[in-house]
Design a protein around this motif. Structure first.
Motif, PDB file in Angstrom:
ATOM      1  N   UNK A 126       0.820  -1.208   0.000  1.00 50.93           N
ATOM      2  CA  UNK A 126       0.000   0.000   0.000  1.00 50.93           C
ATOM      3  C   UNK A 126       0.854   1.258   0.000  1.00 50.93           C
ATOM      4  N   UNK A 127       1.932   1.248   0.788  1.00 50.61           N
ATOM      5  CA  UNK A 127       2.857   2.379   0.796  1.00 50.61           C
ATOM      6  C   UNK A 127       3.558   2.497  -0.550  1.00 50.61           C
ATOM      7  N   UNK A 128       3.955   1.367  -1.120  1.00 51.48           N
ATOM      8  CA  UNK A 128       4.603   1.365  -2.433  1.00 51.48           C
ATOM      9  C   UNK A 128       3.673   1.968  -3.489  1.00 51.48           C
ATOM     10  N   UNK A 129       2.416   1.548  -3.486  1.00 54.41           N
ATOM     11  CA  UNK A 129       1.452   2.071  -4.465  1.00 54.41           C
ATOM     12  C   UNK A 129       1.316   3.588  -4.325  1.00 54.41           C
ATOM     13  N   UNK A 130       1.221   4.063  -3.073  1.00 53.31           N
ATOM     14  CA  UNK A 130       1.108   5.507  -2.844  1.00 53.31           C
ATOM     15  C   UNK A 130       2.369   6.229  -3.306  1.00 53.31           C
ATOM     16  N   UNK A 131       3.534   5.645  -3.036  1.00 45.92           N
ATOM     17  CA  UNK A 131       4.807   6.249  -3.434  1.00 45.92           C
ATOM     18  C   UNK A 131       4.927   6.287  -4.955  1.00 45.92           C
ATOM     19  N   UNK A 132       4.529   5.213  -5.621  1.00 47.68           N
ATOM     20  CA  UNK A 132       4.592   5.171  -7.081  1.00 47.68           C
ATOM     21  C   UNK A 132       3.656   6.212  -7.686  1.00 47.68           C
TER      22      UNK A 132
ATOM     23  N   UNK B 236      10.233  -4.812 -12.464  1.00 44.29           N
ATOM     24  CA  UNK B 236      10.099  -5.699 -11.317  1.00 44.29           C
ATOM     25  C   UNK B 236       8.655  -5.958 -10.895  1.00 44.29           C
ATOM     26  N   UNK B 237       7.838  -4.917 -10.811  1.00 48.63           N
ATOM     27  CA  UNK B 237       6.513  -5.065 -10.228  1.00 48.63           C
ATOM     28  C   UNK B 237       5.398  -5.282 -11.256  1.00 48.63           C
ATOM     29  N   UNK B 238       5.447  -4.554 -12.366  1.00 45.84           N
ATOM     30  CA  UNK B 238       4.342  -4.643 -13.334  1.00 45.84           C
ATOM     31  C   UNK B 238       4.073  -6.066 -13.818  1.00 45.84           C
ATOM     32  N   UNK B 239       5.104  -6.885 -14.065  1.00 43.45           N
ATOM     33  CA  UNK B 239       4.816  -8.248 -14.525  1.00 43.45           C
ATOM     34  C   UNK B 239       4.076  -9.116 -13.503  1.00 43.45           C
ATOM     35  N   UNK B 240       4.163  -8.756 -12.211  1.00 41.82           N
ATOM     36  CA  UNK B 240       3.540  -9.592 -11.177  1.00 41.82           C
ATOM     37  C   UNK B 240       2.426  -8.878 -10.420  1.00 41.82           C
ATOM     38  N   UNK B 241       2.224  -7.597 -10.707  1.00 48.24           N
ATOM     39  CA  UNK B 241       1.222  -6.812  -9.982  1.00 48.24           C
ATOM     40  C   UNK B 241       0.392  -6.018 -10.990  1.00 48.24           C
TER      41      UNK B 241
END
Length: 197
Positions: free
Chosen positions: A53-59, A106-111
């Motif tokens: 959730x913090x990562x999503x907000x930071x992105x 890193x993240x888009x392929x799995x999220x």
């Protein structure tokens, strides 16, 4: 009534974006976040729900405050060479492009949510480069590749190539190429675009 929050959420999100732009998502623990942000673990969980959730907000913050202004400057460039100079020589956008790259690889392929956040940003980058390509063709007096057709792929192909070049130069910088080398590569390509396209 609950206790008032003891930290500024916007400051925490901005600081988290800076941290996530330097290391992989999986390489950052909650302990790292607590130490870097200076905020208690329970407060982070209460506000953001999880590290993700913090990562999503930071992105989201980084895409809005670092990358979107850069895209606007690329869109406003007079030609492809200026668009490249703006993108490569913009130190304020470095963290945003770093996080964009990390998220894309890193993240888009799995999220899927990360992929959904990145798709419009990358499309906007391409559109901005397309606008610069159109002005470049107008300045060059040519219409051969305009509108996306033709053997050379036209503005659409040039736009995609420019976006890939910008992100590729940022990737090279992350891999250890000096800023001077990156600036030199950007200047050399800008010169070629100005004189040979």
């Amino acid at each position: 009534m609950g206790r008032p929050r003891g930290f500024d959420e916007a400051t925490v999100v901005r600081s988290a974006a800076e941290l996530f732009s330097t290391r992989s998502y999986d390489g950052i623990s909650m302990d790292d976040l607590v130490t870097h942000l200076g905020v208690h673990r329970n407060s982070l969980y209460k506000t953001f729900g999880s590290k993700r959730g913090l990562y999503q907000a930071a992105l989201r913050w980084s895409l809005e405050h670092h990358v979107a202004p850069l895209v606007d400057r690329v869109a406003g460039a007079g030609d492809l060479a200026e668009a490249l100079r703006v993108a490569v020589g913009e130190p304020a956008a470095e963290a945003g492009l770093n996080l964009l790259l990390m998220a894309a690889v890193e993240r888009a392929p799995v999220d899927p949510e990360v992929a959904d956040q990145l798709a419009p940003v990358l499309a906007a980058f391409d559109q901005a480069a397309r606008a610069a390509a159109g002005r470049h063709a107008e300045h060059d007096g040519g219409g051969g590749g305009r509108g996306g057709g033709g053997e050379d792929g036209g503005e659409d192909g040039v736009a995609l190539a420019l976006t890939a070049t910008i992100l590729g130069l940022r990737l090279r910088a992350r891999a250890g190429a000096s800023g001077a080398n990156i600036d030199q590569a950007g200047a050399a390509l800008a010169h070629r675009l100005t004189h040979h396209v």
